[in-house]
Design an enzyme around this catalytic site. Structure first.
Site, PDB file in Angstrom:
ATOM      1  N   HIS A  95     -29.012  -3.450  -1.968  1.00 54.48           N
ATOM      2  CA  HIS A  95     -30.412  -3.287  -1.569  1.00 54.48           C
ATOM      3  C   HIS A  95     -30.524  -2.566  -0.222  1.00 54.48           C
ATOM      4  CE1 HIS A  95     -34.667  -3.991  -1.628  1.00 54.48           C
ATOM      5  NE2 HIS A  95     -34.635  -4.709  -0.517  1.00 54.48           N
ATOM      6  N   ASP A 106     -41.168   3.664  -1.098  1.00 56.29           N
ATOM      7  CA  ASP A 106     -41.396   3.088   0.229  1.00 56.29           C
ATOM      8  C   ASP A 106     -40.510   3.811   1.237  1.00 56.29           C
ATOM      9  OD1 ASP A 106     -38.801   1.973  -0.058  1.00 56.29           O
ATOM     10  OD2 ASP A 106     -39.635   0.158  -0.935  1.00 56.29           O
ATOM     11  N   LYS A 109     -46.726   2.324   1.471  1.00 59.92           N
ATOM     12  CA  LYS A 109     -47.396   1.174   0.872  1.00 59.92           C
ATOM     13  C   LYS A 109     -47.336  -0.035   1.787  1.00 59.92           C
ATOM     14  CE  LYS A 109     -43.749  -1.186  -1.769  1.00 59.92           C
ATOM     15  NZ  LYS A 109     -42.640  -0.863  -0.944  1.00 59.92           N
TER      16      LYS A 109
END
Length: 326
Positions: A136, A177, A200
């Protein structure tokens, strides 16, 4: 590497999370999967029973820590301990999808950093090395006190789009993002195209709101890219925003298809034409859709295992399209 040479020193073990992927990895490495039994006691405790000797072997345990996350994590930890007590030479854990990776910092007061805790547990259990794909955040490699080979999915995903002539000036790779800009830029390099960024705001977990768009998408074919798709709220709302701003076609791609809750329904109701994902996470039939295209990471991981075993660098695996490495 011949099959006899491989069998002499490498053992691959598949646990419960993704047997089909493990079989593809074993086929590429030219090694049969090891004989191991995973079961449970009546109270739910996990039981691991290796049915063959791994003494002196370089062991690779293949297990994504996807749902059921805690069960799969315990299977992995117990198997590491079993191999350590069985005198394996090295214990390498292959985690195509590393669960708990989103809990990598204290987002609010008194929160744990669970990604670090899980990394500590894997090291303490006895692992010597971790092989994973598209964490991630790449900084998660530093959570481990053992070597981490961090593979990337962009070359594989790029192959899919290049094979369909989705590249060049009329294509834009879009990050949903700011945190995914590096990932988007990598794919854009392979596709020789520009990038855009969706700005966002996320008021609470798994809820996102598109605020703005940085970059030009009008009249372009857009490819949204993320490391994972969970409830698909972010990717579906971003796809709608791109169409509203004049995009002619919208595709999406992600390495890890978690696809929980309303994800499939949202993808099917969205303007996304195709979503390209990998098989890092096993998808049951109820999580499949005509819009999903699955690309296997089996050969990528297999190539990485062979390079690690032969003390060769793995960096060439993410410097060009993967089909050029075969």
């Amino acid at each position: 590497m011949t099959k006899s040479q491989a069998n002499a020193s490498i053992k691959l073990y598949a646990l419960s999370s993704n047997r089909p992927l493990a079989e593809k990895i074993a086929e590429d490495v030219i090694v049969e999967l090891g004989d191991i039994t995973v079961s449970k006691f009546s109270d739910g405790e996990t039981r691991i029973s290796p049915n063959e000797s791994s003494r002196g072997s370089n062991v690779y345990i293949i297990q994504s820590t996807s749902a059921p996350t805690n069960d799969n994590l315990m299977e992995l930890l117990i198997t590491i301990d079993a191999m350590r007590r069985a005198s394996a030479k090295t214990i390498n854990v292959v985690i195509p999808y590393y669960g708990y990776a989103r809990q990598d910092r204290k987002a609010s007061s008194r929160e744990p950093i669970t990604a670090k805790l899980v990394a500590n547990m894997i090291s303490t259990a006895g692992a010597d090395r971790v092989v994973t794909i598209d964490l991630h955040a790449s900084q998660l490699q530093g959570f481990f006190d053992i070597p981490v080979d961090h593979l990337v999915g962009a070359p594989l995903l790029a192959d899919w789009f290049l094979d369909r002539d989705l590249s060049g000036d009329d294509v834009v790779v879009v990050s949903p993002d700011h945190g995914g800009v590096t990932r988007a830029r990598k794919l854009a390099e392979f596709l020789n195209c520009s990038i855009a960024i969706v700005d966002k705001r996320r008021p609470k977990p798994n809820v996102s709101e598109v605020m703005n768009l940085v970059g030009e998408v009008s009249g372009k074919k857009c490819i949204l890219i993320d490391d994972m798709v969970d409830t698909a709220g972010t990717i579906s709302s971003a796809a709608k925003a791109l169409v509203d701003r004049g995009a002619t076609d919208v595709y999406a791609t992600a390495t890890h298809p978690i696809l929980s809750g309303p994800a499939i329904e949202r993808i099917e109701d969205s303007p996304i034409q195709k979503m390209v994902v990998t098989d890092s996470i096993y998808l049951p039939e109820e999580k499949k859709s005509d819009k999903l295209e699955i690309v296997s990471v089996g050969e990528l991981v297999g190539h990485a295992i062979k390079r690690i075993h032969e003390n060769r660098p793995v960096s060439p695996l993410f410097e060009k399209q993967f089909k050029h490495m075969r």
